[in-house]
Motif scaffolding. Structure first.
Motif, PDB file in Angstrom:
ATOM      1  N   TRP A 149       0.828  -1.198   0.000  1.00 28.27           N
ATOM      2  CA  TRP A 149       0.000   0.000   0.000  1.00 28.27           C
ATOM      3  C   TRP A 149       0.867   1.255   0.000  1.00 28.27           C
ATOM      4  O   TRP A 149       0.546   2.247  -0.659  1.00 28.27           O
ATOM      5  CB  TRP A 149      -0.957   0.007   1.186  1.00 28.27           C
ATOM      6  CG  TRP A 149      -1.905   1.162   1.171  1.00 28.27           C
ATOM      7  CD1 TRP A 149      -2.040   2.128   2.113  1.00 28.27           C
ATOM      8  CD2 TRP A 149      -2.839   1.504   0.137  1.00 28.27           C
ATOM      9  NE1 TRP A 149      -2.997   3.041   1.756  1.00 28.27           N
ATOM     10  CE2 TRP A 149      -3.510   2.679   0.530  1.00 28.27           C
ATOM     11  CE3 TRP A 149      -3.171   0.915  -1.082  1.00 28.27           C
ATOM     12  CZ2 TRP A 149      -4.485   3.283  -0.240  1.00 28.27           C
ATOM     13  CZ3 TRP A 149      -4.147   1.512  -1.854  1.00 28.27           C
ATOM     14  CH2 TRP A 149      -4.796   2.686  -1.440  1.00 28.27           C
ATOM     15  N   VAL A 150       1.972   1.227   0.727  1.00 26.06           N
ATOM     16  CA  VAL A 150       2.905   2.350   0.703  1.00 26.06           C
ATOM     17  C   VAL A 150       3.442   2.558  -0.710  1.00 26.06           C
ATOM     18  O   VAL A 150       3.559   3.691  -1.196  1.00 26.06           O
ATOM     19  CB  VAL A 150       4.062   2.115   1.696  1.00 26.06           C
ATOM     20  CG1 VAL A 150       5.129   3.196   1.548  1.00 26.06           C
ATOM     21  CG2 VAL A 150       3.539   2.093   3.123  1.00 26.06           C
ATOM     22  N   ARG A 151       3.739   1.466  -1.401  1.00 28.67           N
ATOM     23  CA  ARG A 151       4.230   1.576  -2.785  1.00 28.67           C
ATOM     24  C   ARG A 151       3.178   2.199  -3.691  1.00 28.67           C
ATOM     25  O   ARG A 151       3.506   3.007  -4.572  1.00 28.67           O
ATOM     26  CB  ARG A 151       4.616   0.191  -3.315  1.00 28.67           C
ATOM     27  CG  ARG A 151       5.852  -0.414  -2.681  1.00 28.67           C
ATOM     28  CD  ARG A 151       6.261  -1.670  -3.419  1.00 28.67           C
ATOM     29  NE  ARG A 151       7.354  -2.355  -2.769  1.00 28.67           N
ATOM     30  CZ  ARG A 151       7.948  -3.451  -3.254  1.00 28.67           C
ATOM     31  NH1 ARG A 151       7.503  -3.973  -4.387  1.00 28.67           N
ATOM     32  NH2 ARG A 151       8.938  -4.013  -2.618  1.00 28.67           N
ATOM     33  N   VAL A 152       1.921   1.813  -3.495  1.00 34.59           N
ATOM     34  CA  VAL A 152       0.843   2.388  -4.302  1.00 34.59           C
ATOM     35  C   VAL A 152       0.785   3.898  -4.091  1.00 34.59           C
ATOM     36  O   VAL A 152       0.721   4.682  -5.051  1.00 34.59           O
ATOM     37  CB  VAL A 152      -0.515   1.743  -3.945  1.00 34.59           C
ATOM     38  CG1 VAL A 152      -1.658   2.545  -4.553  1.00 34.59           C
ATOM     39  CG2 VAL A 152      -0.569   0.303  -4.436  1.00 34.59           C
ATOM     40  N   LEU A 153       0.789   4.336  -2.836  1.00 35.85           N
ATOM     41  CA  LEU A 153       0.690   5.760  -2.531  1.00 35.85           C
ATOM     42  C   LEU A 153       1.843   6.539  -3.155  1.00 35.85           C
ATOM     43  O   LEU A 153       1.655   7.641  -3.699  1.00 35.85           O
ATOM     44  CB  LEU A 153       0.671   5.982  -1.024  1.00 35.85           C
ATOM     45  CG  LEU A 153      -0.554   5.439  -0.276  1.00 35.85           C
ATOM     46  CD1 LEU A 153      -0.400   5.644   1.225  1.00 35.85           C
ATOM     47  CD2 LEU A 153      -1.840   6.102  -0.760  1.00 35.85           C
ATOM     48  N   ARG A 154       3.042   5.979  -3.084  1.00 36.50           N
ATOM     49  CA  ARG A 154       4.199   6.667  -3.654  1.00 36.50           C
ATOM     50  C   ARG A 154       4.147   6.687  -5.173  1.00 36.50           C
ATOM     51  O   ARG A 154       4.553   7.668  -5.799  1.00 36.50           O
ATOM     52  CB  ARG A 154       5.477   6.000  -3.149  1.00 36.50           C
ATOM     53  CG  ARG A 154       5.782   6.360  -1.695  1.00 36.50           C
ATOM     54  CD  ARG A 154       6.970   5.642  -1.137  1.00 36.50           C
ATOM     55  NE  ARG A 154       7.386   6.231   0.144  1.00 36.50           N
ATOM     56  CZ  ARG A 154       8.125   5.614   1.051  1.00 36.50           C
ATOM     57  NH1 ARG A 154       8.535   4.369   0.828  1.00 36.50           N
ATOM     58  NH2 ARG A 154       8.460   6.220   2.167  1.00 36.50           N
ATOM     59  N   THR A 155       3.645   5.618  -5.761  1.00 36.36           N
ATOM     60  CA  THR A 155       3.576   5.543  -7.219  1.00 36.36           C
ATOM     61  C   THR A 155       2.645   6.602  -7.792  1.00 36.36           C
ATOM     62  O   THR A 155       2.948   7.228  -8.812  1.00 36.36           O
ATOM     63  CB  THR A 155       3.108   4.147  -7.666  1.00 36.36           C
ATOM     64  OG1 THR A 155       4.075   3.176  -7.237  1.00 36.36           O
ATOM     65  CG2 THR A 155       2.943   4.068  -9.178  1.00 36.36           C
ATOM     66  N   ILE A 156       1.502   6.815  -7.140  1.00 30.73           N
ATOM     67  CA  ILE A 156       0.523   7.762  -7.686  1.00 30.73           C
ATOM     68  C   ILE A 156       0.637   9.151  -7.045  1.00 30.73           C
ATOM     69  O   ILE A 156      -0.157  10.038  -7.342  1.00 30.73           O
ATOM     70  CB  ILE A 156      -0.919   7.224  -7.532  1.00 30.73           C
ATOM     71  CG1 ILE A 156      -1.298   7.035  -6.066  1.00 30.73           C
ATOM     72  CG2 ILE A 156      -1.090   5.931  -8.313  1.00 30.73           C
ATOM     73  CD1 ILE A 156      -2.746   6.560  -5.857  1.00 30.73           C
ATOM     74  N   GLY A 157       1.651   9.338  -6.187  1.00 31.59           N
ATOM     75  CA  GLY A 157       1.914  10.660  -5.637  1.00 31.59           C
ATOM     76  C   GLY A 157       1.010  11.077  -4.504  1.00 31.59           C
ATOM     77  O   GLY A 157       0.851  12.283  -4.238  1.00 31.59           O
ATOM     78  N   TYR A 158       0.426  10.111  -3.794  1.00 32.83           N
ATOM     79  CA  TYR A 158      -0.474  10.431  -2.686  1.00 32.83           C
ATOM     80  C   TYR A 158       0.238  10.359  -1.332  1.00 32.83           C
ATOM     81  O   TYR A 158      -0.414  10.374  -0.290  1.00 32.83           O
ATOM     82  CB  TYR A 158      -1.663   9.468  -2.666  1.00 32.83           C
ATOM     83  CG  TYR A 158      -2.749   9.793  -3.676  1.00 32.83           C
ATOM     84  CD1 TYR A 158      -2.447  10.164  -4.979  1.00 32.83           C
ATOM     85  CD2 TYR A 158      -4.096   9.710  -3.334  1.00 32.83           C
ATOM     86  CE1 TYR A 158      -3.429  10.437  -5.912  1.00 32.83           C
ATOM     87  CE2 TYR A 158      -5.097   9.984  -4.254  1.00 32.83           C
ATOM     88  CZ  TYR A 158      -4.756  10.352  -5.538  1.00 32.83           C
ATOM     89  OH  TYR A 158      -5.745  10.628  -6.453  1.00 32.83           O
TER      90      TYR A 158
END
Length: 481
Positions: free
Chosen positions: A47-56
């Protein structure tokens, strides 16, 4: 990561002395810089990777009403509201005061060989909103409430079958997962409950065919489906009720997301005359945004089939389900909804936003549909007709179905400070689920932001730059899976 001795010193200094209250805010402040590393190490790294990938990964530090502030102090308009939990906005003073009064009152909480006065008051208030039902069972979440409703339905009818709709979402515990209409949530967790069947949403002939076996204990249905904001035909729920009664199955309305004013009525079923389900399941907004709580409102005869003798008085329950903080949050929430005319505001602001989005749909080829009730709104994007946009659309759909929605969500977040997301996995619909306390100024913010981003999305070069990046991430993730 922050040195632990530094954290302990900061907290000790904030406390000021042995007799002072514990200052949790000091601890959170001291460890703020470790937010993502802590989650990567001890919680959900993906989930941390997702947030970083989309800039959130901006690190929200404060919330009040419909707004959030990040670590830099920038203000955002939250159109997710914790998937509908914060119907009153964050940190509503009346709910907070109710919780403080419980703590200050030193109540005899969760005496398991007693009953809770607050639970009785909250149950009375809920039944007042659905007077054709007579009993309430409290749980800790929506999913747990759905699990209870499954058990109640089987006990009441003596039948094994549970029926749900395609694209449905009722939770992620095993029983509720068995009624999940999205396969991505089920993969790797089987076998699930036997005798759980799926039919198309908004399809009465399919429902009758399934019920005709007379093996179905209950049909679970969202009055408006959360995954996609799918709307029923005007006569659908009336038909559901008629068919369930004809074949002896229970009609269960899942109002976990749609209930408590979300759609401009207290329950979404209230938009339809004469609809009286055998059970209504609620949660999310009932918490006031503070303490998890769920509930099953049910007919007395169903309840009595479960708790039918004194030796079965505890045949189903949940340790924390009627705790005083949760009950107080629920009581306060219902009072605020009524006293501040929150449901009426949801209806009015929803009507305004739906009209604005429908006007956008007339002017932008990428907007294929707008639907919803109250402040549960779906803006669906579809394949463009113009050649200059087709290439980008096809690239994104090839990489990951529904990826185009991120071309709207990411600039909304980055450039306009509006937090929203798509309405489900591989879904081209962006869902608005804001606090029901929105002001006209908030609506101005929403309308201008969406209009600007959708207009930019029709610029092929702008779409291509962001779309290419998202597609590359999606393809890379698929290869590494």
């Amino acid at each position: 990561m922050t040195d632990l001795s530094t954290v302990q010193s900061s907290v000790s200094a904030a406390q000021g002395g042995a007799g002072d209250s514990y200052d949790l805010a000091a601890l959170v402040s001291a460890r703020e810089g470790d937010r993502f590393s802590l989650h990567s190490k001890y919680l959900n790294e993906m989930w941390v990777r997702v947030l970083r990938t989309i800039g959130y990964d901006v690190g929200f530090t404060r919330g009040l009403g419909p707004y959030l502030w990040d670590r830099k102090g920038d203000r955002y308009l939250d159109l997710l509201s914790g998937w509908g939990v914060f119907a009153l906005g964050r940190n509503h003073p009346a709910v907070r005061d109710a919780l403080v009064s419980v703590l200050d009152g030193e109540f005899a909480n969760l005496v398991q060989l007693d009953v809770s006065t607050l639970a009785g008051i909250l149950a009375e208030k809920l039944i007042g909103r659905a007077p054709y039902l007579e009993k309430v069972f409290f749980a800790n979440s929506g999913a747990e409430s759905v699990e209870a409703a499954i058990k109640f339905a089987r006990a009441a009818t003596g039948r094994p079958g549970i029926l749900h709709c395609a694209h449905s979402f009722h939770g992620l515990t095993y029983g509720s997962l068995s009624m999940n209409g999205d396969e991505i949530f089920k993969k790797g967790f089987g076998p699930l409950l036997p005798n759980a069947r799926e039919i198309p949403f908004n399809d009465l002939p399919a429902l009758e065919q399934a019920l005709a076996s007379r093996e179905i204990a209950a049909f679970f249905v969202e009055p408006i489906q959360g995954k996609g904001v799918n709307m029923p035909d005007d006569d659908y729920l009336a038909g559901v009720q008629l068919l369930c009664r004809k074949y002896g199955a229970l009609f269960v309305a899942d109002e976990i997301q749609t209930g408590l004013g979300r759609t401009g009525k207290f329950f979404a079923i209230d938009h339809h005359v004469g609809i009286e389900p055998d059970m209504i399941v609620v949660a999310k907004a009932l918490s006031g945004g503070h303490v998890p709580v769920g509930a099953v409102l049910t007919r007395k005869w169903v309840f009595d089939k479960v708790f039918d003798r004194m030796d079965r008085a505890v045949v189903h329950g949940s340790t924390f389900s009627k705790n005083d903080l949760a009950m107080a949050a629920g009581v306060a929430t219902l009072d605020v909804l009524e006293n501040e005319r929150i449901v009426e505001n949801a209806a009015a602001k929803g009507e305004r936003l739906l009209a604005a989005f429908r006007k956008m749909a007339e002017g932008y080829e990428l907007v294929s549909d707008v639907r919803g009730k109250g402040l549960m709104i779906g803006v669906e994007f579809g394949k463009p007709k113009s050649l200059k946009l087709k290439a980008t659309w096809n690239l994104l759909e090839t990489a990951n179905s529904g990826l185009f929605g991120q071309l709207i969500c990411i600039p909304l977040f980055k450039d306009h400070k509006v937090l929203t997301q798509v309405a489900g996995h591989a879904n081209p619909t962006i869902k608005l689920l804001p606090a029901l306390t929105l002001s006209d100024a908030d609506c101005d913010w929403i309308e201008s932001s969406f209009d600007a981003v959708i207009a930019d999305a029709h610029n092929a070069s702008a779409v291509w730059a962001l779309g290419k990046t998202l597609a590359e991430h999606a393809i890379k993730a698929r290869i590494n899976a």
